[in-house]
Structure formats: C-alpha cells, structure tokens
Design an enzyme around this catalytic site. Structure first.
Site, PDB file in Angstrom:
ATOM      1  N   VAL A 221       0.905  -0.884  -0.113  1.00  0.00           N
ATOM      2  CA  VAL A 221      -0.028   0.224   0.085  1.00  0.00           C
ATOM      3  C   VAL A 221       0.914   1.316   0.037  1.00  0.00           C
ATOM      4  CG1 VAL A 221      -2.028   1.483   1.185  1.00  0.00           C
ATOM      5  CG2 VAL A 221      -1.746  -1.195   1.166  1.00  0.00           C
ATOM      6  N   PRO A 222       1.283   1.845  -1.044  1.00  0.00           N
ATOM      7  CA  PRO A 222       2.314   3.111  -1.195  1.00  0.00           C
ATOM      8  C   PRO A 222       1.519   4.257  -1.182  1.00  0.00           C
ATOM      9  CG  PRO A 222       1.713   2.171  -3.461  1.00  0.00           C
ATOM     10  CD  PRO A 222       0.759   1.223  -2.390  1.00  0.00           C
ATOM     11  N   CYS A 223       1.228   4.362   0.130  1.00  0.00           N
ATOM     12  CA  CYS A 223       0.469   5.987   0.435  1.00  0.00           C
ATOM     13  C   CYS A 223       1.441   7.005   0.145  1.00  0.00           C
ATOM     14  CB  CYS A 223      -0.126   5.817   2.136  1.00  0.00           C
ATOM     15  SG  CYS A 223       1.378   5.524   3.123  1.00  0.00           S
ATOM     16  N   HIS A 224       2.642   6.852  -0.122  1.00  0.00           N
ATOM     17  CA  HIS A 224       3.595   7.921  -0.401  1.00  0.00           C
ATOM     18  C   HIS A 224       3.096   8.514  -1.617  1.00  0.00           C
ATOM     19  CE1 HIS A 224       5.629   4.598  -1.974  1.00  0.00           C
ATOM     20  NE2 HIS A 224       6.228   5.147  -3.022  1.00  0.00           N
ATOM     21  N   ARG A 225       2.444   7.784  -2.640  1.00  0.00           N
ATOM     22  CA  ARG A 225       2.037   7.818  -3.893  1.00  0.00           C
ATOM     23  C   ARG A 225       0.683   9.009  -4.078  1.00  0.00           C
ATOM     24  NH1 ARG A 225       3.032   2.105  -6.219  1.00  0.00           N
ATOM     25  NH2 ARG A 225       5.387   2.042  -5.898  1.00  0.00           N
TER      26      ARG A 225
END
Length: 194
Positions: free
Chosen positions: A134-138
C-alpha cells in the site's frame, strides 16, 4: 554579561524499530559562571536544536497484506493497536493500485469511495502496509502539493522521506513541494477498480 555555555544532552528518543528518532542539544545560558536555573529569581533559558533524522527512501519493503475477509476481520494495526476498519481496507485496496512513477490524490480516492478526502488521509496516516503493498507515499493533495505523510503535513523529516520515495520512482517537485507540471498532466492515476 550572559555567555552561552554549550552543554550536550544525552537525551534521545528511540522508535520501536530501534532507530534514534530525535537527538537534542541544549545550550544553557550562564551569568558570571552561574547557571540561571540555580538562581531562584531567574528562569532557566534553553535553546533546543533537533538533529534531523535519516530520510527513509525505501520503496521496496513488502509487508504482509491480509486478502481474505477472515484475515481482515482479525487484523490489528500495530501502529494504532486497533483493528483496521472496512473503510481503511477499502482505501488501502485502492491505494495499492497506484503504479510506481505515478501518483493519485486524496480526492481521487475519496471520489471513487464516495467518501471525504480527510477520511482517506486519516486512513493513510495509519497505513500499516507501507511502503508496499500500500504505497501511500504516492497520494498527494488535489493541488499536487506533497501533502501529508505518517501524520505530518507539508514539511519535516517524514515529508522529506515521502519526497525521496517519489523522486526515487521518477517524480520531481519544486521548492514549494509541488509536483512539477509535466508530471501533474501525465502521471495522475485515477483508473481505480472497485
């Protein structure tokens, strides 16, 4: 005449992962060789300087992600010590669809879920599955401002880590932490599958 006498404090705060989060240096003002804090009539004056923590640019660590309803119903978030809600899992499912080198916005995710951008931000703030799957930095703000990361907003070491992750994936920002226009028009991901 007051003089500054440097005194380095050994105080550090360690994170759960054992890394030093903050190291503090303290300068104590002295008057004629006497600490201000020892005179009952004077208040101690200290200046705190926070040493920057290391920037985390890791975009490769994959954490286990519960897929089945049974796994999800029993999953507890180690960051909050609470169960992950159905809404949070829906946010994480959409966020996991954003490919490397692309970005989305809190609003785009909230529109897909028919929810509030703030609710999406709160779910991502507590994301226990970062950086992958889950790449929430994106996820950025609608204005393509870098937004928040791990509870911080706009600036600070956590935001610097978010920026480092995105730059490692090929995106770039200006000095005001806004995504460059060339990427705003070509790398926005909104094709979510519910």
């Amino acid at each position: 005449m007051p003089t500054k006498t440097p005194r380095i404090s050994p105080y550090t705060r360690k994170c759960k992962n054992g890394k030093v989060d903050i190291k503090v240096e303290v300068d104590v003002l002295r008057v004629d060789g006497k600490d201000l804090g020892k005179d009952e009539n004077l208040l101690p004056v200290a200046v705190l300087r926070v040493e920057e923590e290391q920037i985390d640019s890791d975009i490769e660590t994959i954490k286990p992600f519960p897929r089945s309803m049974k796994e999800r119903s029993n999953f507890q978030n180690l960051k909050t010590n609470r169960k992950v809600t159905d809404f949070q899992f829906r946010v994480y499912d959409l966020c996991s669809q954003i490919p490397p080198g692309w970005f989305s916005t809190y609003k785009a995710i909230s529109d897909a879920l028919r929810a509030s951008p703030r609710a999406v931000g709160q779910a991502l703030r507590n994301n226990p599955f970062a950086p992958l799957p889950v790449p929430c930095h994106r996820v950025l703000s609608s204005s393509c401002f870098i937004g928040g990361f791990d509870g911080d907003w706009g600036s600070g070491n956590k935001i610097n880590s978010k920026r480092a992750k995105l730059e490692k994936e090929g995106l770039a920002f200006d000095k005001q932490q806004v995504l460059l226009p060339v990427f705003q028009n070509t790398r926005l991901f909104t094709n979510f599958k519910l």
